[in-house]
Motif scaffolding. Structure first.
Motif, mmCIF file in Angstrom:
data_model
loop_
_atom_site.group_PDB
_atom_site.id
_atom_site.type_symbol
_atom_site.label_atom_id
_atom_site.label_comp_id
_atom_site.label_asym_id
_atom_site.label_seq_id
_atom_site.Cartn_x
_atom_site.Cartn_y
_atom_site.Cartn_z
ATOM 1 N N GLY A 59 0.818 -1.209 0.000
ATOM 2 C CA GLY A 59 0.000 0.000 0.000
ATOM 3 C C GLY A 59 0.850 1.257 0.000
ATOM 4 N N LEU A 60 1.837 1.316 0.889
ATOM 5 C CA LEU A 60 2.703 2.506 0.943
ATOM 6 C C LEU A 60 3.549 2.657 -0.321
ATOM 7 N N THR A 61 4.030 1.554 -0.839
ATOM 8 C CA THR A 61 4.837 1.631 -2.058
ATOM 9 C C THR A 61 4.003 2.112 -3.232
ATOM 10 N N LEU A 62 2.793 1.591 -3.373
ATOM 11 C CA LEU A 62 1.916 2.048 -4.445
ATOM 12 C C LEU A 62 1.634 3.537 -4.286
ATOM 13 N N ALA A 63 1.324 3.966 -3.063
ATOM 14 C CA ALA A 63 0.984 5.364 -2.818
ATOM 15 C C ALA A 63 2.168 6.294 -3.047
ATOM 16 N N LEU A 64 3.302 5.972 -2.454
ATOM 17 C CA LEU A 64 4.430 6.906 -2.444
ATOM 18 C C LEU A 64 5.307 6.825 -3.686
ATOM 19 N N ALA A 65 5.485 5.635 -4.239
ATOM 20 C CA ALA A 65 6.372 5.493 -5.398
ATOM 21 C C ALA A 65 5.652 5.687 -6.721
ATOM 22 N N GLY A 116 -5.770 5.235 -2.572
ATOM 23 C CA GLY A 116 -6.067 3.814 -2.414
ATOM 24 C C GLY A 116 -4.932 3.083 -1.726
ATOM 25 N N GLY A 117 -3.709 3.379 -2.131
ATOM 26 C CA GLY A 117 -2.544 2.757 -1.495
ATOM 27 C C GLY A 117 -2.435 3.108 -0.026
ATOM 28 N N LEU A 118 -2.643 4.394 0.309
ATOM 29 C CA LEU A 118 -2.589 4.809 1.715
ATOM 30 C C LEU A 118 -3.681 4.132 2.534
ATOM 31 N N LEU A 119 -4.891 4.080 1.987
ATOM 32 C CA LEU A 119 -6.000 3.457 2.717
ATOM 33 C C LEU A 119 -5.776 1.960 2.920
#
Length: 131
Positions: free
Chosen positions: A19-25, A64-67
């Motif tokens: 989730g964090l990788t999708l959101a941040l990267a 979505g990644g963060l959630l």
């Protein structure tokens, strides 16, 4: 449902990291960058209103990644992120496997989050336990 502490911790690790990788990267650079370039790629896929759908995809990745990482509204967030990853996989369908690999990985984890939910170590679970 996660029966063991190890399974629950393992799922939490996967959910948070992906989730964090999708959101941040992936999501954050799109949201903070030049959306017109991304919209041009969306237009090549044949979507109407390419700027609108580019924003939808960028927000699906970022929010979505963060959630999913938080385990908050996990299933709806994972649904939007999985749809976006399905489109990304379609976009890279003729590319070598290495170019499709990230889309496949994110799609599989987001589908898992859609089917499984956030698990016991998620904000969703904490909210369900409230009186």
């Amino acid at each position: 449902m996660m029966n063991t502490r190890g399974a629950a911790l393992g799922w939490t690790l996967v959910r948070v990291v992906f989730g964090l990788t999708l959101a941040l990267a992936h999501g954050l650079p799109k949201v903070m960058g030049d959306m017109s370039r991304f919209a041009a790629g969306v237009e090549q896929l044949g979507f109407p209103y390419p700027l609108f759908f580019a924003w939808c995809a960028a927000l699906a990745e970022f929010l979505g990644g963060l959630l999913v990482a938080l385990g908050l509204l996990t299933r709806p967030a994972a649904l939007f992120a999985a749809f976006t990853m399905g489109v990304a996989l379609y976009r890279h369908r003729a590319d070598p496997f290495g170019n499709m690999e990230m889309s496949i990985l994110y799609l599989s984890v987001m589908l898992s989050a859609l089917f499984t939910g956030g698990g016991p170590y998620s904000v969703d679970a904490k909210l369900r336990r409230r009186p």
